[in-house]
Design an enzyme around this catalytic site. Structure first.
Site, PDB file in Angstrom:
ATOM      1  N   HIS A  82     -11.236  17.240   1.653  1.00  0.00           N
ATOM      2  CA  HIS A  82     -10.742  17.185   0.277  1.00  0.00           C
ATOM      3  C   HIS A  82     -10.310  18.568  -0.208  1.00  0.00           C
ATOM      4  CE1 HIS A  82     -12.994  13.174  -0.771  1.00  0.00           C
ATOM      5  NE2 HIS A  82     -12.377  13.132   0.388  1.00  0.00           N
ATOM      6  N   ASP A 137      -8.718   8.129   5.445  1.00  0.00           N
ATOM      7  CA  ASP A 137      -9.275   9.070   4.471  1.00  0.00           C
ATOM      8  C   ASP A 137      -8.418  10.332   4.385  1.00  0.00           C
ATOM      9  OD1 ASP A 137      -9.998  10.723   6.625  1.00  0.00           O
ATOM     10  OD2 ASP A 137     -12.063   9.999   6.692  1.00  0.00           O
TER      11      ASP A 137
HETATM   12  C1  LHQ Z   1     -10.212  14.775  21.115  1.00  0.00           C
HETATM   13  C2  LHQ Z   1      -9.757  14.047  19.996  1.00  0.00           C
HETATM   14  C3  LHQ Z   1     -10.608  13.962  18.874  1.00  0.00           C
HETATM   15  C4  LHQ Z   1     -12.159  15.262  20.044  1.00  0.00           C
HETATM   16  C5  LHQ Z   1      -8.249  13.935  21.490  1.00  0.00           C
HETATM   17  N1  LHQ Z   1     -11.801  14.586  18.936  1.00  0.00           N
HETATM   18  N2  LHQ Z   1     -11.390  15.359  21.123  1.00  0.00           N
HETATM   19  C6  LHQ Z   1     -13.254  11.893   8.909  1.00  0.00           C
HETATM   20  C7  LHQ Z   1     -14.593  12.086   8.590  1.00  0.00           C
HETATM   21  C8  LHQ Z   1     -15.655  11.640   9.352  1.00  0.00           C
HETATM   22  C9  LHQ Z   1     -15.648  10.968  10.458  1.00  0.00           C
HETATM   23  C10 LHQ Z   1     -14.599  10.561  11.223  1.00  0.00           C
HETATM   24  O1  LHQ Z   1     -13.271  10.698  10.908  1.00  0.00           O
HETATM   25  C11 LHQ Z   1     -12.645  11.286   9.921  1.00  0.00           C
HETATM   26  C12 LHQ Z   1     -11.207  11.242   9.944  1.00  0.00           C
HETATM   27  C13 LHQ Z   1     -10.479  10.967  11.250  1.00  0.00           C
HETATM   28  O2  LHQ Z   1      -9.677  11.750  11.655  1.00  0.00           O
HETATM   29  S1  LHQ Z   1     -10.835   9.536  12.072  1.00  0.00           S
HETATM   30  C14 LHQ Z   1      -9.709   9.534  13.435  1.00  0.00           C
HETATM   31  C15 LHQ Z   1     -10.125  10.481  14.500  1.00  0.00           C
HETATM   32  N3  LHQ Z   1      -9.130  10.580  15.531  1.00  0.00           N
HETATM   33  C16 LHQ Z   1      -8.962   9.636  16.443  1.00  0.00           C
HETATM   34  O3  LHQ Z   1      -9.600   8.609  16.491  1.00  0.00           O
HETATM   35  C17 LHQ Z   1      -7.936   9.947  17.529  1.00  0.00           C
HETATM   36  C18 LHQ Z   1      -8.628  10.049  18.873  1.00  0.00           C
HETATM   37  N4  LHQ Z   1      -7.664  10.473  19.893  1.00  0.00           N
HETATM   38  C19 LHQ Z   1      -6.780   9.635  20.443  1.00  0.00           C
HETATM   39  O4  LHQ Z   1      -6.669   8.465  20.127  1.00  0.00           O
HETATM   40  C20 LHQ Z   1      -5.880  10.212  21.490  1.00  0.00           C
HETATM   41  O5  LHQ Z   1      -6.500  11.359  22.025  1.00  0.00           O
HETATM   42  C21 LHQ Z   1      -4.497  10.595  20.923  1.00  0.00           C
HETATM   43  C22 LHQ Z   1      -3.706   9.306  20.605  1.00  0.00           C
HETATM   44  C23 LHQ Z   1      -4.587  11.458  19.680  1.00  0.00           C
HETATM   45  C24 LHQ Z   1      -3.711  11.398  21.983  1.00  0.00           C
HETATM   46  O6  LHQ Z   1      -3.698  10.695  23.202  1.00  0.00           O
HETATM   47  P1  LHQ Z   1      -3.231  11.422  24.538  1.00  0.00           P
HETATM   48  O7  LHQ Z   1      -1.936  12.100  24.300  1.00  0.00           O
HETATM   49  O8  LHQ Z   1      -3.301  10.409  25.621  1.00  0.00           O
HETATM   50  O9  LHQ Z   1      -4.315  12.605  24.787  1.00  0.00           O
HETATM   51  P2  LHQ Z   1      -5.837  12.471  25.299  1.00  0.00           P
HETATM   52  O10 LHQ Z   1      -6.475  11.256  24.711  1.00  0.00           O
HETATM   53  O11 LHQ Z   1      -5.837  12.612  26.792  1.00  0.00           O
HETATM   54  O12 LHQ Z   1      -6.533  13.757  24.635  1.00  0.00           O
HETATM   55  C25 LHQ Z   1      -6.428  15.075  25.204  1.00  0.00           C
HETATM   56  C26 LHQ Z   1      -7.771  15.769  25.039  1.00  0.00           C
HETATM   57  O13 LHQ Z   1      -8.054  15.904  23.648  1.00  0.00           O
HETATM   58  C27 LHQ Z   1      -8.911  14.935  25.607  1.00  0.00           C
HETATM   59  O14 LHQ Z   1      -9.893  15.837  26.094  1.00  0.00           O
HETATM   60  P3  LHQ Z   1     -10.129  16.034  27.671  1.00  0.00           P
HETATM   61  O15 LHQ Z   1     -11.263  17.007  27.753  1.00  0.00           O
HETATM   62  O16 LHQ Z   1     -10.468  14.665  28.225  1.00  0.00           O
HETATM   63  O17 LHQ Z   1      -8.819  16.553  28.209  1.00  0.00           O
HETATM   64  C28 LHQ Z   1      -9.438  14.204  24.413  1.00  0.00           C
HETATM   65  O18 LHQ Z   1     -10.777  13.809  24.555  1.00  0.00           O
HETATM   66  C29 LHQ Z   1      -9.300  15.271  23.339  1.00  0.00           C
HETATM   67  N5  LHQ Z   1      -9.238  14.673  22.024  1.00  0.00           N
HETATM   68  N6  LHQ Z   1      -8.547  13.540  20.272  1.00  0.00           N
HETATM   69  N7  LHQ Z   1     -10.240  13.327  17.754  1.00  0.00           N
END
Ligand code: LHQ
Length: 255
Positions: A82, A137
Site C-alpha cells: 500500500h 490486491d
Molecule cells: C518466484 C516467483 C515468486 C518466488 C517466479 N516468488 N519465486 C500479496 C501479499 C501476501 C501474500 C501473497 O501475495 C500477494 C500478492 C501476489 O503477488 S500473489 C501472486 C504471486 N505470484 C505468483 O503467483 C506468480 C508465481 N510465478 C509464476 O506463476 C511463474 O513463475 C511466472 C508465470 C511469473 C513466470 O513463469 P516462467 O517464465 O515459466 O518462469 P519460472 O516459473 O521458471 O520462474 C523463474 C524462477 O523465478 C523460478 O526459480 P528457479 O530457482 O526454479 O529458477 C521461480 O521459482 C522463481 N519465481 N515467481 N512469485
C-alpha cells in the site's frame, strides 16, 4: 547488489527491481528499497520516474518462498504494497512502468498503479493471484477495473491466463510495444520527453483523470476550472505561450 537500484539521468529517475533470478519477486528488501526510491522521487528536480525490472522479469509479484503461513496478510499489505502504490499515485509527476518481461500478481498491480505502461515484446502478463487462491490486491481490483472495465478485468483476473503483449496492447493495458533490444533506449527517450514537459500541468492532469472516474460532470468541470487556474499561474504556461508566439519549441522548467 541492492534489491532495488535507483539512478538519475537529468530529470529522470529510474527505479530498477533487482532480483533477476527470482523474476524480481517482492520480498522485504524490495519493499524497503521501493519505499526509499519513491521518497527520493519526490525531489522537485525529478520530473519523470521509470520503474522497470532487471533480467527477464518486470516482477512475478509476492515472493512465495518468503511469505509463508504466519502473519496477518492485511497488515503486511498495508505496511508494504500500500505504501508503494499510494506513493506512486500521489507523486506529482508521471510514472512510467517499463514492462521489460514477465509481469504477474502484485507485479501486475504495480505496473497498473503507474501512469503509463510501455512494454518490451518480451513481456507477458499473468494474474497470479487466482492461481494461488487469492484476490487481486495492491490496487489490482482498483486499477484493472479502470483500465479494462469490469467484465474484462473480472474474466481475466479469475482465470490465470497468460496475456500476450500483443493482446495487452489491444486491450489498452500497455500503450506501446517495442522490440526488446530497442526497449531501454525507447524508454529513456519517452522518459526524457516527459521530464522536459510542463510538469505541473502533467501532475494536475494525472489528478484530474483519477478524480474523473468517480466524479459527476458538474464536479469535474469545477475541478478543471480550479486546476486550470493553477496551471495558468505557472512559468511553464507563460513559456508555452511565448514559445508559440515566437514560433519556437518551448523550454519548460517544471515551475
Ligand atoms: C518466484 C516467483 C515468486 C518466488 C517466479 N516468488 N519465486 C500479496 C501479499 C501476501 C501474500 C501473497 O501475495 C500477494 C500478492 C501476489 O503477488 S500473489 C501472486 C504471486 N505470484 C505468483 O503467483 C506468480 C508465481 N510465478 C509464476 O506463476 C511463474 O513463475 C511466472 C508465470 C511469473 C513466470 O513463469 P516462467 O517464465 O515459466 O518462469 P519460472 O516459473 O521458471 O520462474 C523463474 C524462477 O523465478 C523460478 O526459480 P528457479 O530457482 O526454479 O529458477 C521461480 O521459482 C522463481 N519465481 N515467481 N512469485
Amino acid at each position: 547488489m541492492a534489491e532495488v537500484e535507483t539512478t538519475r539521468d537529468g530529470a529522470v529517475q529510474t527505479i530498477t527491481l533487482n532480483r533477476p533470478d527470482k523474476l524480481n519477486a517482492f520480498n522485504r528488501a524490495v519493499h524497503e528499497g521501493l519505499h526509499a526510491a519513491l521518497e527520493d522521487a519526490r525531489d522537485p528536480a525529478v520530473r519523470a520516474v521509470v520503474i522497470t525490472g532487471a533480467g527477464r522479469g518486470f516482477s512475478a509479484g509476492q515472493d512465495l518462498t518468503e511469505f509463508g503461513e504466519a502473519g496477518d496478510i492485511g497488515q503486511m499489505l498495508r505496511a508494504t504494497y500500500h505504501v508503494t502504490v499510494l506513493a506512486i499515485h500521489s507523486l506529482e509527476k508521471p510514472v512510467i512502468a517499463a514492462v521489460n518481461g514477465v509481469c504477474a500478481g502484485a507485479g501486475l498491480s504495480l505496473a497498473c498503479a503507474c501512469d503509463i505502461r510501455l512494454a518490451s515484446d518480451a513481456a507477458f502478463f499473468v494474474p497470479g493471484f487466482v492461481g494461488i487462491g487469492l484476490i487481486p490486491d495492491s490496487g489490482g481490483s482498483y486499477f484493472l477495473q479502470r483500465l479494462l472495465g469490469t467484465p474484462r478485468a473480472f474474466e481475466w483476473m479469475t482465470s490465470n491466463r497468460r496475456l500476450t503483449v500483443e493482446d495487452a496492447q489491444a486491450w489498452g493495458l500497455v500503450s506501446e510495444v517495442v522490440a526488446a533490444d530497442e526497449f531501454p533506449a525507447f524508454v529513456a527517450e519517452r522518459a526524457a520527453e516527459l521530464s522536459a514537459g510542463p510538469t505541473r500541468s502533467i501532475a494536475l492532469t494525472k489528478r484530474l483523470y483519477d478524480e474523473a472516474a468517480t466524479s459527476t460532470l458538474e464536479d469535474q468541470l469545477e475541478r478543471e476550472a480550479e486546476a486550470q487556474t493553477e496551471a495558468a499561474q505557472t512559468e511553464d504556461f507563460r513559456e508555452g505561450v511565448a514559445a508559440f508566439g515566437e514560433k519556437r519549441a518551448p523550454r519548460f522548467s517544471g515551475r
